[in-house]
Write an enzyme that holds these catalytic residues in place. Structure first.
Site, PDB file in Angstrom:
ATOM      1  N   LYS A 139       0.823  -1.211   0.000  1.00 27.69           N
ATOM      2  CA  LYS A 139       0.000   0.000   0.000  1.00 27.69           C
ATOM      3  C   LYS A 139       0.859   1.263   0.000  1.00 27.69           C
ATOM      4  O   LYS A 139       2.038   1.237   0.320  1.00 27.69           O
ATOM      5  CB  LYS A 139      -0.916  -0.005   1.241  1.00 27.69           C
ATOM      6  CG  LYS A 139      -1.869  -1.196   1.283  1.00 27.69           C
ATOM      7  CD  LYS A 139      -2.899  -1.113   0.169  1.00 27.69           C
ATOM      8  CE  LYS A 139      -3.831  -2.307   0.170  1.00 27.69           C
ATOM      9  NZ  LYS A 139      -3.263  -3.479  -0.489  1.00 27.69           N
ATOM     10  N   ASP A 140       0.202   2.403  -0.340  1.00 26.75           N
ATOM     11  CA  ASP A 140       0.881   3.690  -0.392  1.00 26.75           C
ATOM     12  C   ASP A 140       1.539   4.023   0.942  1.00 26.75           C
ATOM     13  O   ASP A 140       1.105   3.577   1.995  1.00 26.75           O
ATOM     14  CB  ASP A 140      -0.123   4.804  -0.720  1.00 26.75           C
ATOM     15  CG  ASP A 140      -0.753   4.637  -2.083  1.00 26.75           C
ATOM     16  OD1 ASP A 140      -1.595   3.743  -2.222  1.00 26.75           O
ATOM     17  OD2 ASP A 140      -0.414   5.407  -2.992  1.00 26.75           O
ATOM     18  N   LYS A 141       2.574   4.854   0.866  1.00 29.24           N
ATOM     19  CA  LYS A 141       3.232   5.315   2.087  1.00 29.24           C
ATOM     20  C   LYS A 141       2.505   6.516   2.672  1.00 29.24           C
ATOM     21  O   LYS A 141       2.042   6.473   3.812  1.00 29.24           O
ATOM     22  CB  LYS A 141       4.694   5.689   1.809  1.00 29.24           C
ATOM     23  CG  LYS A 141       5.356   6.298   3.031  1.00 29.24           C
ATOM     24  CD  LYS A 141       6.811   6.608   2.830  1.00 29.24           C
ATOM     25  CE  LYS A 141       7.391   7.178   4.129  1.00 29.24           C
ATOM     26  NZ  LYS A 141       8.833   7.349   4.078  1.00 29.24           N
TER      27      LYS A 141
END
Length: 675
Positions: A293-295
């Site tokens: 997932k995105d940071k």
């Protein structure tokens, strides 16, 4: 707005012709929320899980409720998405700085360097550890990271010294083989085996057999075998060859799988895993997940950890929360997760500071009315027609100085030295990371650069450590890349192939238009529900004329060694594009790095599901009262024209996407700009 470099990785080619609007995203961490959708179609933060038959109600507790504070924008100065500058630890290693503390970890590193230069019988104290679980973590972590060390407990103190067995074996085989063999012995995976390199000297093989039998005969059995004219020694773990000190409880724990939902904030998935693994005393590779997932976001995703009981995981939840992670829905499960085992992701996004494209001298009320119409048109268009399914800019890295796809191209050409130098190309900044990179580029001195590189940069330190040992020539650079986990090595060639895919799609749309054409690739439509896996079909001239397929059916190949290319002008385009980069006849394999790229057929278009939106008036930089909600904005004209609109508008979007589709690309189609 994104960096200018993004325009080169994501072409400006759209599927709809609405005007769009300007705005900004990720002003706050809470503005970008990603929630995984499991294979049953449920969001993982709300899904109800049926515990395994062996699980009690206690094992299925969700754990304490997470308490979070919203961060201001000044807390969020870390680069967005998962780019080159993200710390991604090796799934095969422990974070010793977490287990031992930074100062002791650095002291241990120096002790190891001293041993490498001049073997000694000296010992190093790692400190006292009163908790037995902590002691076990220290033993396991040090042995895995440095297999040539022996750890000894003189309660409660732990000391390390060189393992004489390792020293003796390393004089018979290569140091790489000795390290791998000791890791194999320590792992003790039932039924596993290890094979040394080819050895056609029978007398030498006999010496190795005798050593292994003398020192490890109760654990392993050895034999020589010949394959294609070369002979090697294979070592197999005996069925009963388990460590004597392992208790029944520890053996049972090997088969334990614990599922949970991870909520993380401003953290990489693999960064979070590294910390949890170090705290729990297991390997990062003991964690499995469906996707990364995105940071720079709040994200929810399912995970499974091996060899950790539900109770033990619950005991760590408070510690994890202090690091920006919340673990809930803890439960016993029967198997690990597989990468890609998800239906997609749900997004809750906020776009702030909305304004029309171009300069406007209209009043605030007129601007708001116009924006409401622009947003409605854009959302309806994307709901009806979808968006071009480009790979997002995070696929190519966020570092300005070099894009990941350039590193990937060098690897595909098996130019290991150039790939390393591209990887270490610094930005025009004077922070410790870029200073260390700059020192390496200027001096080619891996040892000095390693001393300068911050401990938090696990990838860079792994590569520098390997090159300090093997040199900075082609072989040393190969070892540097091999020090990274497979998932990270393959990221770079994938980035190159993704860039080619993006360029191919833009060329396809600009030259062949927005219809399915003869020679395009589509999935074969099968009437039978019992048919096997779908197959690639080439659109015929008759099917083009009869419009059997639409643009939404068209697939575009990402280069690889198993894909079929279009049988029209695009087939020649792919050949010319790869040839331009020196990849004529490329096998899309990098044998030295154990990389194989089969490629894939990716839909040209993607469509958001369950798309809704709402406009809000922002007052003094904060969201104000709601002005229009839902899938329709029929009330927006009345509300916007009937009031004095003082603040700028904020747009909230909620939608679902299939896995591997990018929310930023969907936003790009809606807004007609890089958000």
């Amino acid at each position: 707005m994104k960096q200018d470099s993004d325009a080169t990785t994501v072409p400006a080619c759209f599927i709809s012709n609405h005007e769009g609007f300007l705005g900004s995203i990720k002003n706050f961490i809470k503005d970008f929320v990603v929630t995984e959708i499991d294979t049953s179609g449920q969001r993982v933060n709300t899904a109800t899980h049926t515990p395994d038959s062996a699980s009690s109600d206690e094992n299925n507790e969700t754990g304490a409720e997470c308490k979070w504070n919203n961060h201001s924008s000044q807390d969020n100065d870390v680069a967005a998405d998962c780019g080159l500058d993200v710390t991604i630890p090796s799934p095969g290693s422990f974070d010793l700085s977490v287990i031992l503390g930074q100062s002791v970890s650095e002291e241990l590193e120096q002790f190891v360097l001293t041993l490498k230069e001049k073997p000694t019988k000296q010992e190093l104290s790692l400190g006292s550890f009163t908790d037995k679980h902590h002691r076990a973590n220290v033993h396991r972590a040090v042995r895995h990271r440095f297999p040539f060390l022996m750890t000894v407990t003189i309660q409660p103190e732990i000391r390390v010294r060189e393992d004489p067995d390792y020293r003796e074996l390393s004089q018979l085989v290569t140091e790489d083989e000795a390290e791998d063999f000791f890791r194999f012995i320590d792992a003790k995976v039932r039924g596993s085996s290890y094979t040394f390199g080819p050895d056609d000297d029978k007398d030498h093989r006999t010496v190795v057999h005798h050593f292994l039998s003398r020192r490890f005969g109760k654990l392993v059995e050895t034999k020589s075998f010949t394959d294609q004219g070369t002979t090697a020694i294979s070592v197999r773990l005996r069925e009963q060859g388990r460590p004597k000190k392992r208790s029944a409880e520890e053996r049972k724990e090997e088969e334990v799988y614990t599922g949970f939902t991870l909520r993380k904030e401003n953290l990489e998935t693999l960064e979070a895993i590294s910390y949890m693994a170090a705290s729990l005393g297991v390997l990062p590779s003991d964690f499995t997940y469906a996707g990364i997932k995105d940071k720079r976001a709040i994200t929810f995703q399912s995970m499974v950890v091996k060899k950790v009981s539900t109770q033990r995981l619950k005991e760590k939840t408070a510690e994890f929360e202090r690091r920006g992670m919340c673990v809930t829905q803890i439960r016993s499960v029967s198997e690990p997760l597989r990468l890609g085992r998800l239906q997609g992701n749900h997004f809750d996004l906020v776009v702030r500071d909305l304004r029309p494209h171009g300069d406007t001298h209209s009043s605030a009320a007129d601007t708001h009315t116009r924006l409401a119409a622009l947003v409605k048109e854009a959302v309806e268009n994307v709901k009806a027609r979808g968006f071009v399914n480009y790979y997002g800019p995070q696929r190519f890295g966020s570092v300005k100085s070099v894009q990941s796809d350039r590193v990937g191209l060098a690897l595909l050409k098996e130019d290991m030295v150039s790939a390393v130098r591209l990887f270490f190309t610094p930005e025009d900044l004077s922070d410790p990371v870029n200073n260390a990179k700059r020192h390496f580029i200027q001096t080619d001195n891996a040892k000095e650069s390693l001393a300068l590189m911050p401990l938090s940069k696990a990838r860079e330190r792994l590569m520098l450590r390997a090159m300090n040992r093997y040199g900075t020539g082609p072989d040393g650079c190969t070892q540097g890349w091999l020090s990274l986990p497979h998932s990270m090595r393959v990221f770079y060639p994938h980035a190159y192939c993704s860039r080619v895919w993006n360029e191919a799609v833009a060329h396809r749309l600009s030259t062949l238009g927005h219809r399915a054409r003869r020679g395009d690739l589509v999935w074969l439509q099968e009437d039978s529900a019992e048919s096997s896996l779908p197959q690639i079909h080439v659109v015929t001239e008759q099917e083009e004329q009869e419009e059997v397929y639409t643009l939404g059916h068209v697939l575009m190949p990402m280069p690889g060694n198993t894909v079929k290319y279009p049988e029209n002008a695009m087939g020649a385009w792919y050949q010319e594009r790869l040839s331009r980069d020196g990849l004529d006849g490329c096998r899309f394999r990098v044998s030295n790095l154990k990389l194989n790229l089969p490629g894939c057929h990716r839909p040209l278009l993607a469509s958001p599901r369950n798309l809704s939106y709402q406009l809000q008036r922002a007052a003094c930089g904060e969201a104000g009262e709601e002005e229009s909600t839902g899938n329709s904005s029929r009330n927006s004209d009345r509300q916007l024209n009937g009031t004095t609109a003082e603040g700028k508008l904020t747009l909230t979007l909620n939608f679902d996407l299939d896995s591997s589709c990018y929310a930023t690309i969907c936003l790009r189609e809606i807004m007609k700009c890089d958000p």
